[in-house]
Design a protein around this motif. Sequence first.
Motif, PDB file in Angstrom:
ATOM      1  N   SER A  36       5.500  -2.475  -5.448  1.00  0.00           N
ATOM      2  CA  SER A  36       3.997  -3.342  -5.687  1.00  0.00           C
ATOM      3  C   SER A  36       3.262  -3.432  -4.320  1.00  0.00           C
ATOM      4  CB  SER A  36       4.499  -4.637  -6.105  1.00  0.00           C
ATOM      5  OG  SER A  36       5.244  -4.757  -7.155  1.00  0.00           O
ATOM      6  N   SER A  37       3.897  -3.501  -3.392  1.00  0.00           N
ATOM      7  CA  SER A  37       3.159  -3.383  -1.913  1.00  0.00           C
ATOM      8  C   SER A  37       2.347  -1.894  -1.692  1.00  0.00           C
ATOM      9  CB  SER A  37       4.017  -3.691  -0.495  1.00  0.00           C
ATOM     10  OG  SER A  37       4.581  -4.735  -0.758  1.00  0.00           O
ATOM     11  N   LEU A  38       3.175  -0.974  -2.032  1.00  0.00           N
ATOM     12  CA  LEU A  38       2.580   0.335  -2.150  1.00  0.00           C
ATOM     13  C   LEU A  38       1.377   0.542  -2.979  1.00  0.00           C
ATOM     14  CD1 LEU A  38       2.623   3.224  -1.117  1.00  0.00           C
ATOM     15  CD2 LEU A  38       4.385   3.823  -2.806  1.00  0.00           C
ATOM     16  N   ILE A  39       1.510   0.140  -4.258  1.00  0.00           N
ATOM     17  CA  ILE A  39       0.380   0.064  -5.088  1.00  0.00           C
ATOM     18  C   ILE A  39      -0.807  -0.665  -4.700  1.00  0.00           C
ATOM     19  CG2 ILE A  39      -0.241  -0.619  -7.413  1.00  0.00           C
ATOM     20  CD1 ILE A  39       2.611  -0.139  -8.663  1.00  0.00           C
ATOM     21  N   ASN A  40      -0.622  -1.689  -4.124  1.00  0.00           N
ATOM     22  CA  ASN A  40      -1.747  -2.691  -3.726  1.00  0.00           C
ATOM     23  C   ASN A  40      -2.404  -1.650  -2.500  1.00  0.00           C
ATOM     24  OD1 ASN A  40      -1.205  -4.620  -5.272  1.00  0.00           O
ATOM     25  ND2 ASN A  40      -0.284  -5.872  -3.723  1.00  0.00           N
ATOM     26  N   VAL A 170       6.158   7.337   2.768  1.00  0.00           N
ATOM     27  CA  VAL A 170       5.009   6.667   2.770  1.00  0.00           C
ATOM     28  C   VAL A 170       5.172   5.229   3.519  1.00  0.00           C
ATOM     29  CG1 VAL A 170       4.210   7.596   0.384  1.00  0.00           C
ATOM     30  CG2 VAL A 170       6.033   5.804   0.565  1.00  0.00           C
ATOM     31  N   SER A 171       4.186   4.777   3.821  1.00  0.00           N
ATOM     32  CA  SER A 171       3.936   3.495   4.431  1.00  0.00           C
ATOM     33  C   SER A 171       2.582   2.809   4.085  1.00  0.00           C
ATOM     34  CB  SER A 171       4.234   3.457   6.085  1.00  0.00           C
ATOM     35  OG  SER A 171       3.639   2.432   6.472  1.00  0.00           O
ATOM     36  N   ARG A 172       2.679   1.693   3.595  1.00  0.00           N
ATOM     37  CA  ARG A 172       1.561   0.801   3.374  1.00  0.00           C
ATOM     38  C   ARG A 172       0.535   0.715   4.320  1.00  0.00           C
ATOM     39  NH1 ARG A 172       3.216  -5.173   2.148  1.00  0.00           N
ATOM     40  NH2 ARG A 172       4.131  -5.529   4.056  1.00  0.00           N
ATOM     41  N   GLN A 173       0.962   1.045   5.618  1.00  0.00           N
ATOM     42  CA  GLN A 173       0.226   0.764   6.767  1.00  0.00           C
ATOM     43  C   GLN A 173      -0.447   2.120   7.468  1.00  0.00           C
ATOM     44  OE1 GLN A 173       3.010  -1.243   9.392  1.00  0.00           O
ATOM     45  NE2 GLN A 173       2.849  -3.173   8.230  1.00  0.00           N
ATOM     46  N   SER A 174      -0.283   3.241   6.866  1.00  0.00           N
ATOM     47  CA  SER A 174      -0.551   4.619   7.512  1.00  0.00           C
ATOM     48  C   SER A 174      -1.472   4.954   6.241  1.00  0.00           C
ATOM     49  CB  SER A 174       0.531   5.443   7.351  1.00  0.00           C
ATOM     50  OG  SER A 174       0.046   6.973   7.607  1.00  0.00           O
ATOM     51  N   PRO A 175      -2.926   5.162   6.645  1.00  0.00           N
ATOM     52  CA  PRO A 175      -3.956   5.664   5.650  1.00  0.00           C
ATOM     53  C   PRO A 175      -3.732   7.074   5.363  1.00  0.00           C
ATOM     54  CG  PRO A 175      -4.966   4.386   7.457  1.00  0.00           C
ATOM     55  CD  PRO A 175      -3.333   4.340   7.810  1.00  0.00           C
ATOM     56  N   GLN A 177      -0.618   8.743   5.466  1.00  0.00           N
ATOM     57  CA  GLN A 177       0.201   8.894   4.271  1.00  0.00           C
ATOM     58  C   GLN A 177       0.059   8.591   2.791  1.00  0.00           C
ATOM     59  OE1 GLN A 177       3.686   7.032   6.199  1.00  0.00           O
ATOM     60  NE2 GLN A 177       4.262   8.745   7.272  1.00  0.00           N
ATOM     61  N   LEU A 178      -0.927   7.476   2.861  1.00  0.00           N
ATOM     62  CA  LEU A 178      -1.368   7.130   1.568  1.00  0.00           C
ATOM     63  C   LEU A 178      -2.435   8.169   1.209  1.00  0.00           C
ATOM     64  CD1 LEU A 178      -2.274   3.271   2.279  1.00  0.00           C
ATOM     65  CD2 LEU A 178      -0.306   4.126   1.027  1.00  0.00           C
ATOM     66  N   SER A 179      -3.229   8.667   1.850  1.00  0.00           N
ATOM     67  CA  SER A 179      -4.215   9.815   1.272  1.00  0.00           C
ATOM     68  C   SER A 179      -3.315  10.898   0.966  1.00  0.00           C
ATOM     69  CB  SER A 179      -5.109  10.201   2.409  1.00  0.00           C
ATOM     70  OG  SER A 179      -5.828  11.300   2.374  1.00  0.00           O
ATOM     71  N   ALA A 180      -2.140  11.447   1.766  1.00  0.00           N
ATOM     72  CA  ALA A 180      -1.306  12.531   1.270  1.00  0.00           C
ATOM     73  C   ALA A 180      -0.736  12.230  -0.105  1.00  0.00           C
ATOM     74  CB  ALA A 180      -0.514  12.951   2.488  1.00  0.00           C
ATOM     75  N   LEU A 181      -0.215  11.106  -0.257  1.00  0.00           N
ATOM     76  CA  LEU A 181       0.372  10.687  -1.724  1.00  0.00           C
ATOM     77  C   LEU A 181      -0.400  10.858  -2.614  1.00  0.00           C
ATOM     78  CD1 LEU A 181       2.704   9.717  -3.198  1.00  0.00           C
ATOM     79  CD2 LEU A 181       2.439   7.615  -2.503  1.00  0.00           C
ATOM     80  N   THR A 182      -1.710  10.318  -2.366  1.00  0.00           N
ATOM     81  CA  THR A 182      -2.712  10.301  -3.536  1.00  0.00           C
ATOM     82  C   THR A 182      -3.184  11.831  -3.867  1.00  0.00           C
ATOM     83  OG1 THR A 182      -3.708   8.232  -2.693  1.00  0.00           O
ATOM     84  CG2 THR A 182      -5.266   9.807  -4.138  1.00  0.00           C
ATOM     85  N   GLU A 183      -3.275  12.661  -2.678  1.00  0.00           N
ATOM     86  CA  GLU A 183      -3.404  14.058  -3.029  1.00  0.00           C
ATOM     87  C   GLU A 183      -2.482  14.546  -3.867  1.00  0.00           C
ATOM     88  OE1 GLU A 183      -4.552  18.153  -0.324  1.00  0.00           O
ATOM     89  OE2 GLU A 183      -4.374  16.094   0.333  1.00  0.00           O
ATOM     90  N   LEU A 184      -1.210  14.505  -3.560  1.00  0.00           N
ATOM     91  CA  LEU A 184       0.038  14.899  -4.437  1.00  0.00           C
ATOM     92  C   LEU A 184       0.094  14.540  -5.724  1.00  0.00           C
ATOM     93  CD1 LEU A 184       2.820  16.407  -4.440  1.00  0.00           C
ATOM     94  CD2 LEU A 184       3.806  14.308  -3.600  1.00  0.00           C
TER      95      LEU A 184
END
Length: 312
Positions: A36-40, A170-175, A177-184
Amino acid sequence: MTEGRTRFGGAVQHRFPEGFRSGFVCFAGRPNVGKSSLINALVGAEVMITSAHPQTTRRAVRAILNAPEHQIVIVDTPGVHRPRTALSERLNDAAAQAFAEVDVVGFCVPADEEIGPGDRFILDQVRREAPKAKLIGLVTKIDKRGRERTAEQLLALSVLLGPEHEVVPVSRQSPEQLSALTELLVGLMPEGPPWYPTDQVVDDSDEARVAELVREAALARLRDELPHSVMVVVEETERKKGLWVVYASLYVERPSQKAIVIGAKGSVLREIGAAARSRIEAAFGTRVHLDLRVKVAKDWQRDPKQLDRFGF
């Protein structure tokens, strides 16, 4: 696909320019692995309640990640676990149904815990319920461990899933890594128009979101006393001259639990109400009067009729 086709019992595809990518993803894993934290963090809004307690998520809620070139609908599912109550069985059923309808499953394991039988049990269920979904591995909570431990967990997860599946930290605190996950995720989505209006961030009723925010406040205040026994239902709402009046009930399973939630001279209930009201006002941008009552629904987690009543 043409406009009007539905999915997940309500999402309707809308017309959009050619080349647009859209689809559904869910994150699978044991309770309290940070889904849930990752989704937020991905959506950039507090659309899912979070808590340190396992089994915080009880419903499959859809958060919507919008961009000019894509729309990713992220389905937040209850953490899969070996059921001990009728509620546990229904939560597992809700997760299994979500697996069956998504395009991608992100299988999550935390960096600070060894992969064990529970993870393998969930992975077997994912592969059984979502045979057509693309599978990726996510190592969460990497901020709790150093690079060496994270690298070890990435390797262990890769061995578990197989070399053909991509595994990322992934870390919710790393923009980044979040961007890389979104791209994936975007790269794994099929081409097609969006399922929701592109200004919508969550597919849930206002009443359901308010009930979850009240439960989040209750979980934070009650901590280890009775986290799984609390159920919140919004009974009624009304608008009065710029004020949103919300009447909600907190259900527990025994009279002794009711006394805990109320506290001495109503002190605990007031604290829960104040915290919940603040979160609701922030989420909806309006002044709120929150009227809370505590009621007993005997052994509701084990009673199928009570579960039907609460919408499980």
